[in-house]
Each structure stands twice: as structure tokens, then as C-alpha cells.
Scaffold this active site. Sequence first.
Site, mmCIF file in Angstrom:
data_model
loop_
_atom_site.group_PDB
_atom_site.id
_atom_site.type_symbol
_atom_site.label_atom_id
_atom_site.label_comp_id
_atom_site.label_asym_id
_atom_site.label_seq_id
_atom_site.Cartn_x
_atom_site.Cartn_y
_atom_site.Cartn_z
ATOM 1 C CE1 TYR A 12 5.404 4.116 -78.567
ATOM 2 C CE2 TYR A 12 3.753 2.416 -78.969
ATOM 3 C CZ TYR A 12 4.790 3.209 -79.421
ATOM 4 O OH TYR A 12 5.205 3.104 -80.723
ATOM 5 C CG ASP A 32 -0.816 7.008 -66.155
ATOM 6 O OD1 ASP A 32 -0.559 6.044 -65.402
ATOM 7 O OD2 ASP A 32 -0.673 6.971 -67.390
ATOM 8 C CG LEU A 34 2.461 7.210 -62.621
ATOM 9 C CD1 LEU A 34 3.518 7.928 -61.770
ATOM 10 C CD2 LEU A 34 2.757 7.448 -64.098
ATOM 11 C CG PHE A 73 -4.576 7.261 -74.329
ATOM 12 C CD1 PHE A 73 -4.350 6.748 -75.587
ATOM 13 C CD2 PHE A 73 -4.615 8.647 -74.176
ATOM 14 C CE1 PHE A 73 -4.166 7.583 -76.680
ATOM 15 C CE2 PHE A 73 -4.443 9.485 -75.256
ATOM 16 C CZ PHE A 73 -4.215 8.952 -76.510
ATOM 17 C CB SER A 117 -7.860 -2.677 -79.719
ATOM 18 O OG SER A 117 -7.063 -3.709 -80.235
ATOM 19 C CE1 TYR A 141 -6.448 -4.032 -74.869
ATOM 20 C CE2 TYR A 141 -6.382 -5.119 -77.006
ATOM 21 C CZ TYR A 141 -6.234 -3.985 -76.237
ATOM 22 O OH TYR A 141 -5.890 -2.804 -76.828
ATOM 23 C CE LYS A 145 -8.752 -1.044 -74.936
ATOM 24 N NZ LYS A 145 -8.596 0.268 -74.319
ATOM 25 C CG ASN A 170 -0.010 -4.558 -85.012
ATOM 26 O OD1 ASN A 170 -1.110 -4.781 -85.503
ATOM 27 N ND2 ASN A 170 0.626 -5.438 -84.285
HETATM 28 N N1 UFG Z 1 5.350 -11.750 -82.811
HETATM 29 C C1 UFG Z 1 6.382 -12.682 -82.898
HETATM 30 N N2 UFG Z 1 7.262 -12.748 -81.860
HETATM 31 C C2 UFG Z 1 7.186 -11.937 -80.764
HETATM 32 C C3 UFG Z 1 6.144 -10.986 -80.692
HETATM 33 C C4 UFG Z 1 5.244 -10.920 -81.734
HETATM 34 O O1 UFG Z 1 6.491 -13.425 -83.863
HETATM 35 O O2 UFG Z 1 8.021 -12.075 -79.863
HETATM 36 C C5 UFG Z 1 4.406 -11.650 -83.917
HETATM 37 C C6 UFG Z 1 2.974 -11.916 -83.477
HETATM 38 O O3 UFG Z 1 2.704 -13.289 -83.561
HETATM 39 C C7 UFG Z 1 2.208 -11.066 -84.491
HETATM 40 C C8 UFG Z 1 3.138 -9.908 -84.795
HETATM 41 O O4 UFG Z 1 4.441 -10.340 -84.398
HETATM 42 O O5 UFG Z 1 2.018 -11.792 -85.650
HETATM 43 C C9 UFG Z 1 2.801 -8.645 -84.028
HETATM 44 O O6 UFG Z 1 2.673 -8.978 -82.668
HETATM 45 P P1 UFG Z 1 2.538 -7.874 -81.516
HETATM 46 O O7 UFG Z 1 2.496 -8.607 -80.216
HETATM 47 O O8 UFG Z 1 3.574 -6.836 -81.718
HETATM 48 O O9 UFG Z 1 1.146 -7.207 -81.833
HETATM 49 P P2 UFG Z 1 -0.300 -7.886 -81.991
HETATM 50 O O10 UFG Z 1 -0.622 -7.857 -83.442
HETATM 51 O O11 UFG Z 1 -0.407 -9.175 -81.321
HETATM 52 O O12 UFG Z 1 -1.168 -6.897 -81.113
HETATM 53 C C10 UFG Z 1 -1.510 -5.598 -81.502
HETATM 54 C C11 UFG Z 1 -1.699 -4.733 -80.262
HETATM 55 C C12 UFG Z 1 -2.836 -5.265 -79.439
HETATM 56 C C13 UFG Z 1 -4.057 -5.369 -80.299
HETATM 57 C C14 UFG Z 1 -3.784 -6.148 -81.540
HETATM 58 C C15 UFG Z 1 -4.974 -6.060 -82.403
HETATM 59 O O13 UFG Z 1 -0.533 -4.718 -79.495
HETATM 60 O O14 UFG Z 1 -3.088 -4.388 -78.374
HETATM 61 O O15 UFG Z 1 -2.679 -5.613 -82.237
HETATM 62 O O16 UFG Z 1 -4.803 -6.677 -83.565
HETATM 63 F F1 UFG Z 1 -5.034 -6.024 -79.624
#
Ligand code: UFG
Length: 330
Positions: A12, A32, A34, A73, A117, A141, A145, A170
Site C-alpha cells: 500500500y 517484493d 508478493l 518497506f 512505526s 510488531y 521496528k 495512521n
Molecule cells: N478500530 C476499531 N474498529 C476496527 C478497527 C480499528 O474501532 O474494526 C479502532 C482501533 O481500536 C484504533 C483505531 O480504530 O483505535 C485505528 O485502528 P487501526 O487498526 O486502523 O490502526 P492502529 O492505530 O491500530 O494501527 C496503526 C498502524 C500500525 C501501527 C500503529 C501505530 O496500522 O501499523 O498505527 O500506532 F503500528
Amino acid sequence: MAKVLVTGGAGYIGSHTVYHLLRAGHDVFVVDDLSRGRLESVEPSRLQQFNLLDTERLASLCRSERFDAVIHFAGFIAVGESMRLPELYFRNNVSATISLFEAMDAAGLRRLVFSSSAAVYGEPRGNPIREDSPCAPVSPYGESKLTVERMLRWLDLTKGLRSVSLRYFNACGAEPGSGLGEAHEPETHLIPLLLRAVKTGRPATIFGDDYPTPDGTCIRDYIHVSDLAAAHIAALEWLLGGGATETLNVGTGAGHSVREVIAAVEEVTGTKVPYRIGPRRPGDAPVLVADPERLGRLFGWQPRYRSLREMVRTAWDFEKTRENFRGGNG
Ligand code: UFG
């Protein structure tokens, strides 16, 4: 113009960065395997499909192509999966990176931009988070990093390898008109899951609404993927210009709660998001917001997208083009 090796360039964020590198006039090669990337995200003539653990093949590619720099990446990104499969995460994110370091060393290649991250911070004591805040990952994870960041410090001191580690907050959205977008399989990220809920009518789950935040849901710093790509290009130019090793946050500095994201999705799609409230997801910090001041000061980088609604709109435009949800994207 630089000649750049991009690992994980079919994923992505990787594919968006390749798109912007090419537009900026750079020459790009992608490696990559894949396993999580999407074949259609990369021009076939630019892609070599193999795993970074194949050090010999990587070293011979680096020797023959004489790259100016590497943007790394490739790696696995799901926090929850890393709690179940830590060995897989250390193999893919740490061992494979050591293999890359060895290949770069064999070719005398000494410039690297690394995908780190905000997960390195764990549960921060305060927000916004500066780069000198304590790092205490709460998942394999995040640990993977941080381990690479620490190795990079030693490779700078011992080998003169100059690197920029970018700590993403994010990532979201899609570059309009590029055909690229967020399509992980399985998807775990909030915005694509909410858009899918709108498309299918199947409810999304909010992971907890009893956090110590104004509306009870978690707050995150959403950064548009094209702004992330621009930060990589700025980091590349910094290194090509003789810049020193750095570790930098990439976020906008603004936080949005899950409920605010839902409101933005409803505004953009014109549809109520079906959702239910579920339990908290283990490992989720209540608030994660970047202080991106250092990135702006060193590189002159500023996000083009500051409106959550505009970021969501680009994600929705991509999502609408997808017929089904099969076929992963790392
Ligand atoms: N969330 C929900 N429902 C879902 C998915 C997510 O409520 O189905 C909430 C999570 O609890 C969080 C927010 O939405 O509060 C964002 O969640 P994401 O899974 O979209 O992203 P994260 O913040 O968990 O993770 C991101 C990156 C990771 C990284 C992290 C670092 O995707 O790779 O930020 O803070 F490690």
C-alpha cells in the site's frame, strides 16, 4: 535523478511511493515477494519477485544495478497478528532486514529510508509524541521496528550507513487517479473497514467506547498516504544531499477519534455507517498523535491533506472501484 531500490514496493505505502518517485523523475526497481503485495500495483518491468532473505540474489542485484539508495518497506504490519506469530514478525521484519543490510554492504550501498512505526512508542506518557519520547513497544510488531532502528544506529557508527527511519502514524487514503489504494487482506484498518460496512451493510465494530477521551473512543493521527510518500522522497533527497542519520515522526499532528472518523465516512458516502460497540482491542493506546515538527523543520515537509474528510474521500473513491474484496495488498 536517483536510482532507487524499493523493497515491498507492491504494498500500500510502497506502491504509492513508487508512483510518486517515478513522477519525480527517479528510476525505481522493486523487490517484493508478493506474499502481501498486489501484482497490479507495480509495472511488471520494474518488479523482481523474491524474498529479501535471499541475500545472495539481493546482493547480486545491488551490485549489478548500482543503486543510489534503498527505501525499505517490505515487512508485515498487523499488530494483532504479531501477538500470535511473533517469530514470523521477527523473521520478516528483522532477519530479512539484516539480509538487506548484508546485501547493501556487499554492494557498498550506504543510504536507506526505513519504514518504522508509531508502534515503537507503545503507550506514550503524553501527546503529541516527540521522537525523543521513550520507546516501549507493546507488540512484537513494534519491537521489530525498534530493533531495526537500533541496528541502524550501529550500522551508521560502524559502516557509515546513513538512514532515515520514518515513524508512520495512521496511513490512510489513496492517490486520486492512480488506481492504487488500501486493500489489505484480511483488512484490519479502521477506514477501509468502515467503507466496507457502508458497501455491504454488515456492521463494523468499534473497539471500545470507554477510553479516557472526550467521546470514549481512541484517537489517532491519520496521515494521507501521498503525504507519507512525499516524506520518503524528502528523506531520500536528504540522504543524497549528504544528510545525517535521522528518526522522524510522520503524522499531521491532529488527532481524530473513531467516532469522528465514522462521522467523516458518513459525510463522504452520504450513508449511515452500520456499527456496533465491541470490547477494547488488546494493545490499543487511547491516544496516539505525532509531533511532526522535526520533519517539517529538517525537510520542509508539510502535509497537503489536513482534512480528515478529504482523506476519507480519496479512500472512498478507491473503494468504489473495487468489485470484490479478494486479492491482498501488503
Ligand atoms: N478500530 C476499531 N474498529 C476496527 C478497527 C480499528 O474501532 O474494526 C479502532 C482501533 O481500536 C484504533 C483505531 O480504530 O483505535 C485505528 O485502528 P487501526 O487498526 O486502523 O490502526 P492502529 O492505530 O491500530 O494501527 C496503526 C498502524 C500500525 C501501527 C500503529 C501505530 O496500522 O501499523 O498505527 O500506532 F503500528
